[in-house]
Scaffold this active site. Structure first.
Site, PDB file in Angstrom:
ATOM      1  N   LYS A  72       0.882  -1.176   0.000  1.00  0.00           N
ATOM      2  CA  LYS A  72       0.000   0.000   0.000  1.00  0.00           C
ATOM      3  C   LYS A  72       0.919   1.225   0.000  1.00  0.00           C
ATOM      4  O   LYS A  72       1.421   1.637   1.048  1.00  0.00           O
ATOM      5  CB  LYS A  72      -0.883  -0.017   1.259  1.00  0.00           C
ATOM      6  CG  LYS A  72      -2.222   0.656   1.100  1.00  0.00           C
ATOM      7  CD  LYS A  72      -2.169   2.111   0.728  1.00  0.00           C
ATOM      8  CE  LYS A  72      -1.886   3.005   1.919  1.00  0.00           C
ATOM      9  NZ  LYS A  72      -1.723   4.433   1.523  1.00  0.00           N
ATOM     10  N   GLY A  98       6.336   4.848   8.603  1.00  0.00           N
ATOM     11  CA  GLY A  98       5.481   6.030   8.655  1.00  0.00           C
ATOM     12  C   GLY A  98       5.560   6.675  10.019  1.00  0.00           C
ATOM     13  O   GLY A  98       6.569   6.564  10.715  1.00  0.00           O
ATOM     14  N   GLY A 139       1.935   4.025  13.341  1.00  0.00           N
ATOM     15  CA  GLY A 139       2.674   2.818  13.719  1.00  0.00           C
ATOM     16  C   GLY A 139       2.078   2.147  14.953  1.00  0.00           C
ATOM     17  O   GLY A 139       1.972   0.920  15.025  1.00  0.00           O
ATOM     18  N   GLU A 159       9.185   1.096  11.182  1.00  0.00           N
ATOM     19  CA  GLU A 159      10.206   2.126  10.955  1.00  0.00           C
ATOM     20  C   GLU A 159       9.494   3.458  11.089  1.00  0.00           C
ATOM     21  O   GLU A 159       8.758   3.875  10.188  1.00  0.00           O
ATOM     22  CB  GLU A 159      10.802   2.000   9.550  1.00  0.00           C
ATOM     23  CG  GLU A 159      11.505   0.687   9.290  1.00  0.00           C
ATOM     24  CD  GLU A 159      12.880   0.611   9.918  1.00  0.00           C
ATOM     25  OE1 GLU A 159      13.260   1.536  10.667  1.00  0.00           O
ATOM     26  OE2 GLU A 159      13.563  -0.396   9.666  1.00  0.00           O
ATOM     27  N   CYS A 183      13.077  10.690   7.630  1.00  0.00           N
ATOM     28  CA  CYS A 183      12.922  10.181   8.996  1.00  0.00           C
ATOM     29  C   CYS A 183      14.216  10.295   9.769  1.00  0.00           C
ATOM     30  O   CYS A 183      14.211  10.548  10.959  1.00  0.00           O
ATOM     31  CB  CYS A 183      12.440   8.747   8.961  1.00  0.00           C
ATOM     32  SG  CYS A 183      13.455   7.731   7.905  1.00  0.00           S
ATOM     33  N   GLU A 201       9.108  15.701  15.743  1.00  0.00           N
ATOM     34  CA  GLU A 201       9.524  15.780  14.352  1.00  0.00           C
ATOM     35  C   GLU A 201       8.819  16.946  13.683  1.00  0.00           C
ATOM     36  O   GLU A 201       7.600  17.054  13.768  1.00  0.00           O
ATOM     37  CB  GLU A 201       9.049  14.502  13.671  1.00  0.00           C
ATOM     38  CG  GLU A 201      10.142  13.698  13.119  1.00  0.00           C
ATOM     39  CD  GLU A 201       9.617  12.482  12.404  1.00  0.00           C
ATOM     40  OE1 GLU A 201       8.467  12.074  12.615  1.00  0.00           O
ATOM     41  OE2 GLU A 201      10.389  11.931  11.632  1.00  0.00           O
TER      42      GLU A 201
END
Ligand code: NAD
Length: 479
Positions: free
Chosen positions: A173, A226, A231, A248, A282, A381
């Protein structure tokens, strides 16, 4: 206007619902394509195709033959570098040099995993007399891959490349903002001889197609890359049916610069680590911790470098392209607004070029100084080109500050002191440490992944193959 469909069992298929979603060019905000908007029935069709392949033709392809398929794919991707880079440039707003680098890395992932297929093996274990004990590394079966928009080709390469090498088949996906290059790669996979059902792509939104994939009982392993928020959801859903997951997630990775660092070497690397892909990385080096003796000098030199940076349309191939979408730009701007309201000093800022369309999603790179360790800008982030700098005094302070977020993905250390290099590498809480460099050029061979809110499990390198298999112990009594 291109209308893109799902790729299921080597056939282009519209969504069962007939629904579509628009694809925007981040450089001008214009719609230039549509995607099939997948949901549970489309995911179900893809999982059934994958299962039929895994139980059927896939079993006739041994490890060496899988390696040859992946090597043929690597070559074919290499031939299509320009085409794939052009798709990515438009779809993701990547400057062409970044888009090309991603396509080159994709070919390299397939090359690396091609060579690994027939080198993944179990062990024999000395046991009691009369027994022979051995271990087999077996594939999970049908693996699900949820891919984000920031590096679609690289993340597809490491995730799907590793899964196939270990003998799995895949349902992917891609992110709703970044599908076009991956749909073309799936077509290339069919072209080089991967059997129908071994690779399937269902496009659409995360809360529809992504959710359906994660919930599907026919998925035997999930690789999710993501945000930490999604997650967590993915892991909760997978836990309900005991499905293994590799996560991740994001990072707030520190670059730690000591007084004895080679600043000439460090500056360009520090800038690139936050500017690359407009900060939508990331593993971006988004926190800069600098020993007080060199703090004023380093900030002054970095400031000059930031002021020279230019953001603009992807086709101009400048230092930065646009951000992926309007909501991402709003998020970055709102975090910068909060920094301003809290009295944080902007040390330097680059520029958006004057001819950049007002309808594009541009953010100039920003260097903030003296940011408190616990401030939101130093903890969360941003996923944009914003570097936060803060001074430290001692080595212990540096370690404490570097480890003071929930994340733990990557860290950079700049010092000429060899003993300190090792001490820091040991004490930093993260999955990768780089000393006197940052990222080591991306190396597909280098296991990658995080601790804490950055996720768990490892992708890339040979290590990833272990996660894409499960171990079976066989004990044979023979006397
Ligand atoms: P996101 O979590 O919103 O989306 C990632 C993927 O998950 C997309 O394909 C999306 O459609 C899908 N998704 C969304 N909701 C879902 C749901 N409920 N169920 C299943 N799938 C769902 O993240 P994003 O905005 O696409 O990417 C940015 C984030 O990803 C950042 O936090 C970044 O750090 C992280 N990231 C991490 C890595 C890594 O390797 N550690 C790499 C790239 C991005």
């Amino acid at each position: 206007m291109q209308n893109k469909l799902h790729f299921i069992n080597h056939r282009w298929q519209a969504s069962a619902s007939g629904a579509t979603l628009d694809v925007l060019d981040p450089s001008d905000g214009e719609v230039f394509a549509t995607l099939a908007r997948g949901n549970a029935p489309d995911v179900d069709a893809a999982v059934h195709a994958a299962r039929a392949c895994f139980d059927g033709p896939w079993q006739a392809i041994d490890a060496a033959a899988r390696g040859r398929l992946l090597m043929a794919l690597s070559r074919r991707v290499g031939e299509c570098t320009d085409e794939l880079a052009a798709l990515e440039q438009r779809d993701c707003g990547k400057p062409i040099k970044q888009a090309r680098a991603d396509a080159v890395a994709l070919a390299r992932y397939f090359e690396f995993y091609a060579g690994a297929c027939d080198k993944l093996h179990g062990q024999t274990i000395p046991y009691q007399n009369g027994y022979s004990v051995l271990t087999w590394r077996e594939p999970h079966g049908v693996t699900g891959h949820v891919v984000p928009w920031n590096y679609p080709m690289q993340i597809f390469g490491r995730s799907v490349g590793g899964a196939l090498a270990a003998g799995n088949v895949c349902v992917v996906k891609p992110a709703e903002d970044a599908c076009l290059s991956l749909l073309r790669v799936a077509e290339l996979m069919a072209e080089v001889g991967f059997p129908p059902g071994s690779i399937n792509l269902v496009t659409g939104y995360g809360h529809e197609a992504g959710d359906a994939l994660v919930r599907h009982p026919g998925i035997d392993h999930i690789s999710f890359t993501g945000s930490p928020r999604v997650g967590t959801l993915v892991q909760q859903l997978a836990a309900e049916r005991h499905c293994p997951v590799t996560l991740e997630l994001g990072g707030k990775s520190p670059q730690v610069v000591f007084d004895d660092a080679d600043l000439d070497a460090a500056i360009a690397v520090i800038v690139n680590a936050i500017v690359q892909n407009s900060g939508q990385t990331c593993s971006a080096g988004s926190r800069l911790l600098v020993q007080r003796g060199v703090y004023p000098q380093l900030l002054q030199r970095l400031g000059a470098a930031f002021e020279a940076l230019r953001a603009g349309p992807a086709a101009d191939d400048l230092d930065l392209g646009p951000l992926i979408r309007a909501s991402q730009l709003q998020r970055v701007q709102s975090m910068l607004g909060q920094a301003q309201a809290d009295g944080i000093t902007t040390a330097a800022q680059g520029q958006v070029v004057a001819h950049a369309p007002a309808s594009g999603f541009y953010q100039a790179p920003v260097l903030l100084r003296d940011v408190p360790v616990q401030h939101r800008l130093a903890q969360e982030e941003v996923f944009g080109p914003v570097l936060v700098a803060m001074p430290f005094d001692t080595e212990d302070d540096a370690v404490q500050m570097a480890n003071a977020t929930a994340f733990g993905l990557v860290a950079g250390v700049w010092t000429e002191n060899g003993a300190r290099q090792f001490r820091l590498a040991k004490r930093l809480r993260c999955g990768q440490v780089f000393v006197n460099n940052y990222g080591a050029g991306g190396g597909v061979e280098l296991p990658f992944g995080g601790v804490g809110a950055s996720g768990h499990g490892r992708e890339k390198g040979f290590e990833a193959l272990l996660g894409f298999t499960q171990l079976k112990t066989v004990a044979i009594r023979h006397n």
